[in-house]
Design an enzyme around this catalytic site. Structure first.
Site, short mmCIF file in Angstrom:
data_model
loop_
_atom_site.label_atom_id
_atom_site.label_comp_id
_atom_site.label_asym_id
_atom_site.label_seq_id
_atom_site.Cartn_x
_atom_site.Cartn_y
_atom_site.Cartn_z
CB ALA A 13 2.11 -0.50 6.95
CB VAL B 218 8.21 -0.37 8.43
CG1 VAL B 218 8.08 0.95 8.73
CG2 VAL B 218 7.50 -1.19 9.78
CE LYS B 219 5.82 0.75 -0.66
NZ LYS B 219 4.51 0.95 -1.26
CB VAL B 220 11.41 3.29 5.25
CG1 VAL B 220 12.07 4.48 5.66
CG2 VAL B 220 10.93 2.51 6.43
CB THR C 113 -0.81 -0.02 1.00
OG1 THR C 113 0.03 0.25 2.28
CG2 THR C 113 -1.85 -1.06 1.38
#
Ligand code: G3P
Length: 218
Positions: A60, A86-88, A27
């Protein structure tokens, strides 16, 4: 190659899951907004709902752009479910945050990647996944799939563990090309997955098989 769906739509996620080919979900803030999901608690709850549907990894994305903010947000997201990644974003503070998450056993997806140099940095920081945006590179008349090939070559030579997650995939041809280019994962809209199904000769062939069957059994 793993198949992720690039959406925050629960209906589409369920539809892809029902095909039996879904390995995960990605996402981003734009996709969440498209579904009308806003406000911290609604966003967190939506991620929980996605994780209820999917066993595979669910990316996310953090909204913070400073190290402390990313760490705080990332920890909160990672605490939602064991399959949250965790999307960074690929920025200086993002690389610091990915290094921190790597050290603390939190898995990451480094997003907004447009060059091999960025890909090397993300792998050095220990990113679990790397998201080069194929379609957006093509949009500026560069070679999106060439970027995937270049990163795959570098990662193989250097023995990096980071998985190449081809993102900004727009159609079924992109999926085929990503597979040839050495992507570990492809994340795509449901339309691109359905695009893989269709071939005019399949439709014509089925029509003929059924017509012949009807004739023989009339
Ligand atoms: O996976 C990244 C993706 O959501 C961006 O796709 O089509 O907006 O470039 P697009």
């Amino acid at each position: 190659m793993k198949f992720f769906i690039d959406t925050a739509s629960l209906t589409q996620i369920q539809e892809a899951k029902d095909l039996g080919i879904l390995d995960g979900v990605t996402t981003n803030p734009s996709l969440m907004a498209k579904e009308g999901i806003s406000g911290d608690s609604n966003i967190l709850n939506h991620y929980r709902l996605i994780c209820d549907i999917v066993d595979g990894d669910v990316s996310a994305e953090v909204i913070a752009t400073d190290f402390e903010g990313m760490v705080e947000e990332g920890r909160r997201l990672a605490g939602l479910a064991p399959n949250i990644v965790v999307k960074v974003p690929m920025i200086k503070e993002g690389i610091k945050a990915i290094s921190y998450f790597t050290e603390h056993g939190i898995r990451t997806n480094c997003t907004l990647v447009f060059s091999a140099a960025q890909a090397i940095l993300a792998a050095k920081a220990g990113a679990t996944y790397l998201s080069p945006f194929v379609g957006r590179v093509d949009d500026i008349n560069w070679d999106g799939m060439g970027l995937i090939r270049e990163i795959a070559e570098i990662y193989a030579i250097q023995g990096y563990d980071t998985e190449i997650l081809a993102a900004s995939i727009r159609n079924s041809r992109h999926i085929v090309e990503a597979a040839k280019a050495g992507a570990d994962v492809v994340t795509c809209p449901l339309s691109a997955i359905y695009g893989m199904l269709s071939h005019p000769l399949t439709d014509l062939g089925l029509e003929k098989f059924l017509a012949d069957h009807r004739k023989a059994n009339a």
